[in-house]
Design a protein around this motif. Structure first.
Motif, short mmCIF file in Angstrom:
data_model
loop_
_atom_site.label_atom_id
_atom_site.label_comp_id
_atom_site.label_asym_id
_atom_site.label_seq_id
_atom_site.Cartn_x
_atom_site.Cartn_y
_atom_site.Cartn_z
N TYR A 124 0.81 -1.21 0.00
CA TYR A 124 0.00 0.00 0.00
C TYR A 124 0.85 1.27 0.00
O TYR A 124 0.54 2.25 -0.68
CB TYR A 124 -0.93 0.01 1.21
CG TYR A 124 -1.78 1.26 1.30
CD1 TYR A 124 -2.67 1.59 0.28
CD2 TYR A 124 -1.68 2.12 2.39
CE1 TYR A 124 -3.44 2.74 0.35
CE2 TYR A 124 -2.46 3.27 2.48
CZ TYR A 124 -3.33 3.58 1.46
OH TYR A 124 -4.09 4.73 1.52
N GLY A 125 1.94 1.26 0.75
CA GLY A 125 2.75 2.47 0.88
C GLY A 125 3.64 2.74 -0.30
O GLY A 125 4.00 3.89 -0.56
N CYS A 126 4.00 1.68 -1.05
CA CYS A 126 4.92 1.85 -2.19
C CYS A 126 4.30 1.40 -3.51
O CYS A 126 4.93 1.54 -4.56
CB CYS A 126 6.21 1.08 -1.94
SG CYS A 126 7.09 1.56 -0.44
N ASP B 98 18.49 -5.44 0.83
CA ASP B 98 17.63 -4.26 0.78
C ASP B 98 17.32 -3.71 2.17
O ASP B 98 16.65 -2.67 2.29
CB ASP B 98 16.33 -4.60 0.07
CG ASP B 98 16.54 -4.95 -1.39
OD1 ASP B 98 17.15 -4.15 -2.10
OD2 ASP B 98 16.12 -6.05 -1.81
N HIS B 99 17.79 -4.39 3.21
CA HIS B 99 17.55 -3.92 4.58
C HIS B 99 18.82 -3.32 5.16
O HIS B 99 19.91 -3.88 5.01
CB HIS B 99 17.09 -5.09 5.47
CG HIS B 99 17.02 -4.72 6.92
ND1 HIS B 99 16.09 -3.83 7.40
CD2 HIS B 99 17.80 -5.09 7.98
CE1 HIS B 99 16.28 -3.69 8.70
NE2 HIS B 99 17.30 -4.44 9.09
N GLU C 113 15.67 5.33 1.21
CA GLU C 113 14.57 6.25 0.96
C GLU C 113 13.95 6.02 -0.42
O GLU C 113 12.78 6.35 -0.64
CB GLU C 113 15.06 7.70 1.06
CG GLU C 113 15.43 8.11 2.48
CD GLU C 113 15.73 9.59 2.59
OE1 GLU C 113 15.67 10.28 1.54
OE2 GLU C 113 16.00 10.06 3.70
N VAL C 114 14.74 5.44 -1.33
CA VAL C 114 14.24 5.13 -2.67
C VAL C 114 14.69 3.71 -3.02
O VAL C 114 15.87 3.40 -2.94
CB VAL C 114 14.76 6.12 -3.73
CG1 VAL C 114 14.26 5.71 -5.12
CG2 VAL C 114 14.31 7.54 -3.40
N LEU C 115 13.73 2.86 -3.38
CA LEU C 115 14.03 1.48 -3.77
C LEU C 115 14.11 1.38 -5.29
O LEU C 115 13.32 1.98 -6.00
CB LEU C 115 12.93 0.55 -3.28
CG LEU C 115 13.08 -0.15 -1.94
CD1 LEU C 115 11.81 -0.94 -1.63
CD2 LEU C 115 14.29 -1.07 -1.93
N LEU D 282 12.21 3.39 -9.95
CA LEU D 282 12.56 3.89 -8.64
C LEU D 282 11.28 4.20 -7.87
O LEU D 282 10.38 4.85 -8.39
CB LEU D 282 13.42 5.16 -8.76
CG LEU D 282 14.77 4.97 -9.45
CD1 LEU D 282 15.49 6.32 -9.56
CD2 LEU D 282 15.64 3.97 -8.70
N VAL D 283 11.20 3.72 -6.63
CA VAL D 283 10.00 3.88 -5.81
C VAL D 283 10.38 4.52 -4.48
O VAL D 283 11.18 3.95 -3.73
CB VAL D 283 9.33 2.52 -5.55
CG1 VAL D 283 8.11 2.69 -4.65
CG2 VAL D 283 8.92 1.86 -6.86
N PRO D 284 9.83 5.69 -4.16
CA PRO D 284 10.08 6.29 -2.84
C PRO D 284 9.51 5.40 -1.74
O PRO D 284 8.46 4.77 -1.91
CB PRO D 284 9.33 7.62 -2.91
CG PRO D 284 9.12 7.88 -4.37
CD PRO D 284 8.98 6.55 -5.01
#
Length: 307
Positions: A153-155, A169-170, A174-176, A187-189
């Motif tokens: 939901y958030g990304c 990835d952990h 701030e951007v994936l 790119l996804v914030p």
């Protein structure tokens, strides 16, 4: 199906994989569509024919195939996809054979009503994030399920994209950089809430989250099965009284719809979702318009009088 047709089909599929890196699921669907088409032709014409004949198939034979598919219960949507595969294969084969495939390439697909995405309300999405872990047997599993749905939901991630994250990835940046369908990257914030949810899961997870292993784990330490997230969503929606359409993918729909309703730019949302075509993203404008009409019908004095 003749050996030549089978070989041509495999070569076309290899060509597609090399050309744009389509997913294996898509390739399997195309392969099944084409095998059905070529098998129908062989049966319909009473035997196998050369490759040149596959390019110059009369429109009548194509219509007979479409009628056969509808007769065995294939939906208009699925038949349109099958016809797209047939056209793609035929165009490629026509180019190799130096033949004219106009008859097939100009054939029209059956019309079908596109289904609008069915997002949750803003409050419904928030309730899911708050309570999806309530039924978990252990705190780390509750934190895991919460982290996954928060990413959806958030990304706006697909479930496969969320579960494709690794220990590397952990902690979340701030951007994936996400690799989606067709190996396309975007790119996804990442919202602070998503970073915090993943960090909490990582703190509680009993397994070593090494860089080369999946970030989200099952109870035995292997990669998390997406069916477990679907089951958690089912329990949550039943508890909250949400409709059956409240699935993990509905959270991605909700992400897009809520952004659009808040004034988000359609092309920016397209980029965030990783849609190859803007027309795919435009489905969300239909959702927004449908909700606008519901509000209008409920609130406008003239609409109330007519009701």
């Amino acid at each position: 199906m003749s050996p030549a047709a089978r070989a041509a089909l495999e070569e076309w599929l290899t060509h597609l994989r090399a050309l744009d890196g389509r997913s294996e699921k898509t390739m399997a669907a195309y392969a099944a569509d084409l095998r059905g088409w070529l098998s129908f032709l062989a049966h319909h014409r009473g035997g196998t024919e050369g490759l040149a004949a596959l390019v110059t198939v009369p429109v009548g034979d194509l219509r007979a195939w479409m009628a056969h598919e509808r007769g065995r219960g294939v939906s208009a949507r699925s038949l349109a996809r099958s016809l797209s595969a047939v056209k793609g294969f035929t165009a490629w084969l026509a180019d190799r054979q130096g033949a004219d495939a106009t008859a097939i390439l100009q054939a029209r697909a059956p019309r079908f009503q596109k289904k609008l995405p069915r997002p949750l309300s803003v409050d419904g999405a928030a309730d899911v994030l708050d309570s999806v872990g309530d039924d978990a047997r252990e705190p780390w599993i509750a934190a895991r399920d919460t982290a996954v749905v928060t990413l959806l939901y958030g990304c706006g991630l697909r479930i496969s994209e969320a579960l494709g994250l690794t220990g590397a990835d952990h902690p979340l940046p701030e951007v994936l950089r996400i690799t989606g369908k067709g190996n396309k990257q975007r790119l996804v914030p990442v919202l602070p809430a998503a970073r915090e949810a993943v960090a909490r899961y990582a703190d509680l997870c009993p397994y070593d989250l090494t860089a080369d292993q999946p970030l989200f784990r099952g109870t035995r330490g292997g990669a998390l099965n997406p069916r477990l997230i679907a089951a958690a969503m089912e329990r949550t929606r039943n508890r909250l009284g949400l409709p059956a359409s409240a699935t993990p993918h509905a959270l991605r729909h909700s992400f897009a719809t809520h952004l659009l309703a808040s004034g988000g730019d359609l092309r920016a949302i397209q980029e965030l979702l990783g849609h190859a075509s803007l027309s795919t993203t435009q489905a969300y404008t239909g959702v927004d318009a449908a909700r606008l009409m519901e509000v209008y019908a409920a609130a406008h004095p003239h609409a109330r009088r007519r009701a």
